[in-house]
Design an enzyme around this catalytic site. Structure first.
Site, PDB file in Angstrom:
ATOM      1  N   GLY A 133     -55.951  47.847 -28.344  1.00 14.48           N
ATOM      2  CA  GLY A 133     -57.382  48.030 -28.114  1.00 14.48           C
ATOM      3  C   GLY A 133     -57.630  49.237 -27.246  1.00 14.48           C
ATOM      4  N   CYS A 165     -54.799  46.512 -10.743  1.00 12.52           N
ATOM      5  CA  CYS A 165     -53.351  46.311 -10.579  1.00 12.52           C
ATOM      6  C   CYS A 165     -52.496  47.194 -11.482  1.00 12.52           C
ATOM      7  CB  CYS A 165     -53.011  44.847 -10.802  1.00 12.52           C
ATOM      8  SG  CYS A 165     -53.907  43.769  -9.671  1.00 12.52           S
ATOM      9  N   ARG A 189     -62.844  47.702 -11.411  1.00 11.73           N
ATOM     10  CA  ARG A 189     -61.925  48.751 -10.977  1.00 11.73           C
ATOM     11  C   ARG A 189     -61.166  49.293 -12.187  1.00 11.73           C
ATOM     12  NH1 ARG A 189     -58.609  45.735  -6.445  1.00 11.73           N
ATOM     13  NH2 ARG A 189     -59.035  44.028  -7.877  1.00 11.73           N
ATOM     14  N   ASN A 233     -45.224  44.068 -13.541  1.00  7.49           N
ATOM     15  CA  ASN A 233     -46.448  44.756 -13.971  1.00  7.49           C
ATOM     16  C   ASN A 233     -46.127  45.970 -14.848  1.00  7.49           C
ATOM     17  OD1 ASN A 233     -48.111  42.905 -12.835  1.00  7.49           O
ATOM     18  ND2 ASN A 233     -48.995  44.237 -11.276  1.00  7.49           N
ATOM     19  N   THR A 279     -53.607  47.125  -1.720  1.00  3.14           N
ATOM     20  CA  THR A 279     -52.792  48.345  -1.632  1.00  3.14           C
ATOM     21  C   THR A 279     -53.265  49.298  -2.736  1.00  3.14           C
ATOM     22  OG1 THR A 279     -51.130  47.245  -3.015  1.00  3.14           O
ATOM     23  CG2 THR A 279     -50.733  47.251  -0.644  1.00  3.14           C
ATOM     24  N   GLY A 325     -56.726  48.149 -17.761  1.00  2.00           N
ATOM     25  CA  GLY A 325     -57.389  48.684 -16.574  1.00  2.00           C
ATOM     26  C   GLY A 325     -57.243  47.684 -15.459  1.00  2.00           C
TER      27      GLY A 325
HETATM   28  C1  UGA Z   1     -52.071  41.731 -13.743  1.00  2.03           C
HETATM   29  C2  UGA Z   1     -50.854  40.906 -14.114  1.00  2.03           C
HETATM   30  O1  UGA Z   1     -51.020  40.357 -15.421  1.00  2.03           O
HETATM   31  C3  UGA Z   1     -50.632  39.775 -13.104  1.00  2.03           C
HETATM   32  O2  UGA Z   1     -49.453  39.053 -13.426  1.00  2.03           O
HETATM   33  C4  UGA Z   1     -50.520  40.382 -11.720  1.00  2.03           C
HETATM   34  O3  UGA Z   1     -50.353  39.381 -10.723  1.00  2.03           O
HETATM   35  C5  UGA Z   1     -51.777  41.168 -11.412  1.00  2.03           C
HETATM   36  O4  UGA Z   1     -51.937  42.205 -12.396  1.00  2.03           O
HETATM   37  C6  UGA Z   1     -51.627  41.780 -10.050  1.00  2.03           C
HETATM   38  O5  UGA Z   1     -50.774  42.647  -9.860  1.00  2.03           O
HETATM   39  O6  UGA Z   1     -52.278  41.309  -9.104  1.00  2.03           O
HETATM   40  P1  UGA Z   1     -54.715  41.379 -14.051  1.00  2.03           P
HETATM   41  O7  UGA Z   1     -54.865  42.744 -13.464  1.00  2.03           O
HETATM   42  O8  UGA Z   1     -55.586  40.277 -13.557  1.00  2.03           O
HETATM   43  O9  UGA Z   1     -53.210  40.865 -13.845  1.00  2.03           O
HETATM   44  O10 UGA Z   1     -54.986  41.513 -15.599  1.00  2.03           O
HETATM   45  P2  UGA Z   1     -54.150  41.342 -16.965  1.00  2.03           P
HETATM   46  O11 UGA Z   1     -54.461  40.035 -17.538  1.00  2.03           O
HETATM   47  O12 UGA Z   1     -52.739  41.706 -16.766  1.00  2.03           O
HETATM   48  O13 UGA Z   1     -54.850  42.459 -17.857  1.00  2.03           O
HETATM   49  C7  UGA Z   1     -54.745  43.833 -17.502  1.00  2.03           C
HETATM   50  C8  UGA Z   1     -55.410  44.708 -18.506  1.00  2.03           C
HETATM   51  O14 UGA Z   1     -54.680  44.738 -19.717  1.00  2.03           O
HETATM   52  C9  UGA Z   1     -56.831  44.289 -18.894  1.00  2.03           C
HETATM   53  O15 UGA Z   1     -57.656  45.446 -18.909  1.00  2.03           O
HETATM   54  C10 UGA Z   1     -56.661  43.700 -20.276  1.00  2.03           C
HETATM   55  O16 UGA Z   1     -57.822  43.803 -21.054  1.00  2.03           O
HETATM   56  C11 UGA Z   1     -55.532  44.559 -20.822  1.00  2.03           C
HETATM   57  N1  UGA Z   1     -54.763  43.938 -21.920  1.00  2.03           N
HETATM   58  C12 UGA Z   1     -54.074  42.784 -21.716  1.00  2.03           C
HETATM   59  C13 UGA Z   1     -54.703  44.558 -23.150  1.00  2.03           C
HETATM   60  O17 UGA Z   1     -55.297  45.626 -23.363  1.00  2.03           O
HETATM   61  N2  UGA Z   1     -53.959  43.995 -24.150  1.00  2.03           N
HETATM   62  C14 UGA Z   1     -53.281  42.835 -23.971  1.00  2.03           C
HETATM   63  O18 UGA Z   1     -52.622  42.379 -24.931  1.00  2.03           O
HETATM   64  C15 UGA Z   1     -53.345  42.221 -22.725  1.00  2.03           C
END
Ligand code: UGA
Length: 437
Positions: free
Chosen positions: A257, A264, A334, A212, A85, A261
């Site tokens: 940081g 999601c 993405r 999210n 989506t 991105g």
């Molecule tokens: C995210 C959610 O964490 C999942 O629970 C959800 O199922 C998923 O989206 C989705 O909707 O499908 P994801 O996109 O795989 O998962 O990645 P995350 O681990 O959430 O990280 C997202 C972004 O935040 C990354 O760019 C990461 O580098 C950044 N981030 C994360 C930070 O900048 N600081 C943090 O402390 C943690």
């Protein structure tokens, strides 16, 4: 159980493989020939740790197959909708065309008592709308919403042992016929103690949007603190450690940081704002606009810091960007903040080389104008400045003495605050973190 999984991207391919691992007989369906071709040969079309091995193991059991033909969904009692989506072009709202198309293509093969399980992230109200369409076609079938919380890079583990299961059913009741069917699907994680919540349809849809949004807000909160820390000469990493010790706050997702991105969080907070607007509740989510703005500011801040690091001008500076994926253990680019920064630096006159262990092919498709170098030593060679933008383990472990010999200038910007600043400074480097003195 016989299960069909419609949509075999990051979510569906993992879901299909994991459902087969749990003992079900699974057919994965997608419209993309390349994807189905790769998956049929037990090759994942994207990088996800453990997925290739899992595909191989379960395909050997004969319980998992893939097809382009929706007719093969017929006879499955449970149909999972796992299509994407994405954000609509030029708008904040979610593009539901894949969800609608999947539903329309599936309907001719739905039998009485089948259940259709939505897993895609959708605007609240979508499930109710799809229920009406389903009822017109097959009133004895059920539509439920079962949001997915997997993280890329940990997708297999998150699917096999999720931290909770949410079932949205029409009447919100535990007695709904679909609840026992889903309990059978998820018998293995439930028996090992995974909590399960039954809600009504809109609550289940909102759980995902809220989760999210909360995660995005947590990251932007700490990045806002990083801005203040920079102005005040304080250290945001120590601040995060200290506030994170309060277990009401928690240390996870407080890593300041270059911001979040991926496919999601950015599009989900925007789609949530757009949907709240349609519902007349836009004021409730205006803070998400600020969450988005703080996040985007990180990228411009890094460009400015790099300019400072390079002595005031980016023109002709050779800059090596370590990491292209939106996060480590993924080849997904993405809305990758790392790539967006790399592109901005190049536009402002720097000569940018990007390296990444897994994501270069995808990166080159998005930003063909950047230079990509898979070999780390070659990428670093001759650089005036290094920018660590995706915290892959091999970049965290770089030794400042080893790296010194190859570069033209001892300058490093740690966009994820994962390096030991003292160690790099002691080795003669000009080190800059984000939100750190
Ligand atoms: C995210 C959610 O964490 C999942 O629970 C959800 O199922 C998923 O989206 C989705 O909707 O499908 P994801 O996109 O795989 O998962 O990645 P995350 O681990 O959430 O990280 C997202 C972004 O935040 C990354 O760019 C990461 O580098 C950044 N981030 C994360 C930070 O900048 N600081 C943090 O402390 C943690």
């Amino acid at each position: 159980m016989r299960i069909s999984v419609i949509g075999c991207g990051y979510l569906g391919a993992v879901h299909a493989a994991c459902m087969a691992k749990l003992g079900h007989e699974v057919i994965g369906i997608d419209v993309d020939e390349q994807k189905i071709g790769a998956l049929s040969e037990a090759r994942s079309p994207f990088f996800e740790p453990g997925l290739d091995q899992l595909l191989k193991n379960v395909q050997e059991t004969g319980r998992l197959s893939f097809t382009l033909d929706m007719a093969e969904a017929e006879g499955s009692g449970v149909h999972f909708i796992c299509v994407g989506t994405p954000q609509k072009y030029g708008e904040n709202g979610a593009d539901l065309s894949h969800v609608n198309a999947a539903m329309e293509a599936l309907l001719p093969y739905v039998r009485p008592d089948d259940i259709i399980v939505g897993k895609s992230t959708v605007p609240v109200g979508t499930a109710a709308r799809l229920s009406i369409i389903l009822a017109e076609h097959e009133p004895r079938a059920h539509l439920v919403w079962n949001p997915e919380f997997l993280r890329e890079g940990h997708a297999v583990k998150d699917t096999l042992s999720p931290d909770r299961l949410v079932y949205g059913v029409a009447d919100g009741s535990d007695d709904h016929a679909a609840v026992s069917v889903l309990d059978e699907v998820y018998a293995a994680p439930l028996s090992s103690g995974t909590p399960r919540l039954v809600t009504d349809l809109p609550t289940a849809e909102l759980v995902k949007a809220a989760a999210n949004s909360f995660l995005a807000t947590k990251i932007s909160f700490i990045n806002a603190m990083a801005e203040v820390c920079e102005a005040a000469g304080a250290d945001v990493t120590r601040l995060a450690d200290a506030i994170g010790m309060d277990d009401r706050i928690g240390r996870k997702f407080l890593n300041a940081g270059i911001g979040f991105g991926g496919g999601c969080l950015p599009k989900d907070i925007r789609a949530f704002m757009a949907r709240a607007g349609e519902l007349g509740a836009d004021q409730a989510l205006t803070f998400l606009r600020e969450v988005d703005a703080i996040n985007m500011r990180r990228r411009t801040r890094v460009v400015e810091l790099t300019r400072e690091l390079c002595g005031g001008s980016l023109l002709g500076q050779h800059i090596t960007v370590l990491g292209a994926a939106f996060k480590p253990e993924s080849d997904d680019v993405r809305d990758s903040p790392a790539l967006s920064i790399a592109a901005q630096l190049q536009l402002q006159g720097a000569v940018v080389t990007v390296t990444d262990p897994k994501a270069l092919k995808n990166a080159a498709k998005r930003f063909p104008e950047l230079r990509y170098e898979p070999d780390l030593d070659s990428a670093i060679g001759g650089a005036d400045a290094l920018l660590l933008l995706t915290e892959w383990q091999q970049y965290r472990e770089l030794d400042p003495f080893d790296v010194s010999s190859g570069v033209a200038g001892l300058r490093i910007l740690d966009g994820r605050n994962v390096l030991d600043a003292d160690k790099w400074r002691a080795a003669g480097w000009h080190y800059r973190g984000l939100g750190r003195p």
